[in-house]
Design a protein around this motif. Sequence first.
Motif, mmCIF file in Angstrom:
data_model
loop_
_atom_site.group_PDB
_atom_site.id
_atom_site.type_symbol
_atom_site.label_atom_id
_atom_site.label_comp_id
_atom_site.label_asym_id
_atom_site.label_seq_id
_atom_site.Cartn_x
_atom_site.Cartn_y
_atom_site.Cartn_z
ATOM 1 N N GLY A 107 -1.191 6.114 1.643
ATOM 2 C CA GLY A 107 -1.676 6.457 0.563
ATOM 3 C C GLY A 107 -2.454 5.019 0.199
ATOM 4 O O GLY A 107 -2.524 4.158 0.836
ATOM 5 N N ARG A 108 -3.355 5.285 -1.051
ATOM 6 C CA ARG A 108 -4.383 3.981 -1.480
ATOM 7 C C ARG A 108 -3.573 3.190 -2.247
ATOM 8 O O ARG A 108 -4.041 1.935 -2.380
ATOM 9 C CB ARG A 108 -5.362 4.975 -2.181
ATOM 10 C CG ARG A 108 -6.001 6.163 -1.529
ATOM 11 C CD ARG A 108 -7.469 6.598 -1.924
ATOM 12 N NE ARG A 108 -7.976 7.605 -1.682
ATOM 13 C CZ ARG A 108 -8.379 7.973 -0.526
ATOM 14 N NH1 ARG A 108 -8.489 7.115 0.430
ATOM 15 N NH2 ARG A 108 -8.600 9.273 0.069
ATOM 16 N N ARG A 109 -2.537 3.553 -3.154
ATOM 17 C CA ARG A 109 -1.750 2.755 -4.158
ATOM 18 C C ARG A 109 -1.424 1.495 -3.518
ATOM 19 O O ARG A 109 -1.497 0.120 -3.958
ATOM 20 C CB ARG A 109 -0.898 3.351 -5.013
ATOM 21 C CG ARG A 109 -0.365 2.438 -6.036
ATOM 22 C CD ARG A 109 0.523 3.496 -6.940
ATOM 23 N NE ARG A 109 1.787 3.931 -6.024
ATOM 24 C CZ ARG A 109 2.787 4.612 -6.699
ATOM 25 N NH1 ARG A 109 2.603 4.878 -7.897
ATOM 26 N NH2 ARG A 109 3.673 5.270 -5.906
ATOM 27 N N ILE A 110 -0.616 1.630 -2.279
ATOM 28 C CA ILE A 110 -0.004 0.554 -1.793
ATOM 29 C C ILE A 110 -1.034 -0.520 -1.215
ATOM 30 O O ILE A 110 -0.632 -1.598 -1.250
ATOM 31 C CB ILE A 110 0.826 1.089 -0.547
ATOM 32 C CG1 ILE A 110 1.784 0.130 -0.006
ATOM 33 C CG2 ILE A 110 0.195 1.917 0.535
ATOM 34 C CD1 ILE A 110 2.841 -0.556 -0.807
ATOM 35 N N VAL A 111 -2.182 0.051 -0.716
ATOM 36 C CA VAL A 111 -3.180 -0.950 -0.291
ATOM 37 C C VAL A 111 -3.835 -1.884 -1.431
ATOM 38 O O VAL A 111 -3.790 -2.974 -1.170
ATOM 39 C CB VAL A 111 -4.311 -0.062 0.456
ATOM 40 C CG1 VAL A 111 -5.590 -0.945 0.836
ATOM 41 C CG2 VAL A 111 -3.842 0.763 1.493
ATOM 42 N N MET B 243 -4.325 2.873 7.232
ATOM 43 C CA MET B 243 -3.118 2.671 6.539
ATOM 44 C C MET B 243 -3.063 3.430 5.393
ATOM 45 O O MET B 243 -2.290 4.268 4.874
ATOM 46 C CB MET B 243 -2.720 1.220 6.415
ATOM 47 C CG MET B 243 -2.582 0.496 7.625
ATOM 48 S SD MET B 243 -1.138 0.831 8.474
ATOM 49 C CE MET B 243 0.110 0.383 7.424
ATOM 50 N N SER B 244 -4.256 3.471 4.757
ATOM 51 C CA SER B 244 -4.220 4.413 3.386
ATOM 52 C C SER B 244 -4.211 6.030 3.696
ATOM 53 O O SER B 244 -3.925 6.690 2.766
ATOM 54 C CB SER B 244 -5.631 3.995 2.809
ATOM 55 O OG SER B 244 -6.907 4.648 3.461
ATOM 56 N N GLU B 245 -4.740 6.261 4.861
ATOM 57 C CA GLU B 245 -4.664 7.765 5.187
ATOM 58 C C GLU B 245 -3.272 8.143 5.416
ATOM 59 O O GLU B 245 -2.856 9.315 5.376
ATOM 60 C CB GLU B 245 -5.276 8.020 6.504
ATOM 61 C CG GLU B 245 -6.783 7.684 6.388
ATOM 62 C CD GLU B 245 -7.744 8.633 5.244
ATOM 63 O OE1 GLU B 245 -7.258 9.831 5.263
ATOM 64 O OE2 GLU B 245 -8.465 8.412 4.715
ATOM 65 N N SER C 15 -0.128 -0.618 -12.904
ATOM 66 C CA SER C 15 -0.013 0.611 -13.731
ATOM 67 C C SER C 15 -0.566 1.976 -12.808
ATOM 68 O O SER C 15 -0.632 2.865 -13.684
ATOM 69 C CB SER C 15 -0.731 0.593 -14.992
ATOM 70 O OG SER C 15 -2.084 0.342 -14.999
ATOM 71 N N MET C 16 -1.272 1.673 -11.735
ATOM 72 C CA MET C 16 -2.059 2.845 -10.942
ATOM 73 C C MET C 16 -0.752 3.784 -10.500
ATOM 74 O O MET C 16 0.341 3.536 -10.343
ATOM 75 C CB MET C 16 -2.574 2.236 -9.938
ATOM 76 C CG MET C 16 -3.921 1.263 -10.310
ATOM 77 S SD MET C 16 -4.672 0.838 -8.616
ATOM 78 C CE MET C 16 -5.321 2.450 -8.255
ATOM 79 N N GLN C 17 -1.255 4.941 -10.434
ATOM 80 C CA GLN C 17 -0.754 6.016 -9.728
ATOM 81 C C GLN C 17 -1.214 6.435 -8.556
ATOM 82 O O GLN C 17 -2.425 6.067 -8.362
ATOM 83 C CB GLN C 17 -0.220 7.183 -10.717
ATOM 84 C CG GLN C 17 0.370 6.919 -12.056
ATOM 85 C CD GLN C 17 0.511 8.197 -12.764
ATOM 86 O OE1 GLN C 17 0.048 9.316 -12.263
ATOM 87 N NE2 GLN C 17 1.059 8.041 -13.975
ATOM 88 N N GLU C 18 -0.648 7.121 -7.461
ATOM 89 C CA GLU C 18 -1.240 7.582 -6.282
ATOM 90 C C GLU C 18 -2.254 8.603 -6.754
ATOM 91 O O GLU C 18 -2.196 9.620 -7.401
ATOM 92 C CB GLU C 18 -0.115 8.105 -5.483
ATOM 93 C CG GLU C 18 -0.632 8.463 -4.060
ATOM 94 C CD GLU C 18 -1.521 7.431 -3.268
ATOM 95 O OE1 GLU C 18 -2.615 7.483 -2.940
ATOM 96 O OE2 GLU C 18 -0.713 6.195 -3.060
#
Length: 370
Positions: A135-139, A130-132, A247-250
């Motif tokens: 993206g990683r932020r949503i995970v 799913m991260s591929e 506060s993370m960004q992709e």
Amino acid sequence: MADSTLPDKDLEQAIQPRNSTSSNVANKEGEELDSYASGSDVEAGSPPSKLDWDSPDDAGNPQNWPVSKKVLHTAIPALYGFAITVATSAYNPAVPIIMRKFQVEREIALLPLSLYTFGFVLGPMVAAPMSEIYGRRIVYWVTLPLQILFIAISGSANSISVLVVMRLLAGIGGSGALAIGAGTISDVWDRKHAGKAALGFVMAPFLGPALGPLIGAYIIDQYNGNWRYSQWVVLFIAAPIFLISLSMQETMKSRILYLRAKKITGKAPHQEGDTHLLLHKLAAGLTRPFHMMFVEPLVAFLSIYNRLLLRNDVLLLRLLQLCLPIRIRLQPKRNRSNLPRDPRWFHVRRHIIRYLRRHSLRSSITKSER
């Protein structure tokens, strides 16, 4: 004059090579432009795989972020790893209380611990593919809230079956972040500094099980033997970490360029077969671990070695709880009814104490020699 004039057919043949030559030049120029990220690529609706940074100094590239921002995006996966793994061993001190509370055997009382750890196998199989795609932020934003939710329900459970099921779902939901932490670090840091940055992420999953029994035993003792606080203490650790992660960004390159193109053009870049791509990546994520395990000898040996290390870690925690029930209290000695009375445990405890005394004696001799 008639001889100097060419027929229409001959005129078309004379002009045709020039037109083909100009079209070839245009095609070559277009191929060269496709290798760079520019506004024309975005406007043309190029696939996300063909998009690239505008320049090596592109501000959107996570490797060009300030050091403080890189440290933040490195610390969050490490904190996630600590919050997820501390819930494994924080449950250990509550096992005798749960046995008396629900009138079950020790093997049944250990199921919430075993199945929570088993969830670490299932969660990454879904979260990694799913991260591929997304993206990683949503995970990160999905996995820890799932763990918080199911751990909160498990702390409110009134039956052992609810406790077992909720702990299993908490392990599945929260473990997805463990699979993408290394990818986040590789997105943010270059190869020269990625190894040093990964030290905290590697240590955190081992620090959680080491401190879990201490945290769980302390909180249970402070609340008069209430086993539910061994679950709720995880919420007090995980909730602030989740607030920081907002506060993370992709950090994933393909996802950043995809969102950038969508913002400029107002529509998503051309990507055929989104549903088929998702199913394909999910299938690959489910089968890849087994393929690497049985086809790659190095992966198989490292997996077996890590399995032995994890087994020894969990076994040591259980043996210390059974064989060395030492309690540090300010009150007089009390509640000795749950000490192990099997002679085998006293025999094992005697050998452990003898080993610890020898080790402390050798340490003191080494210090005196220095």
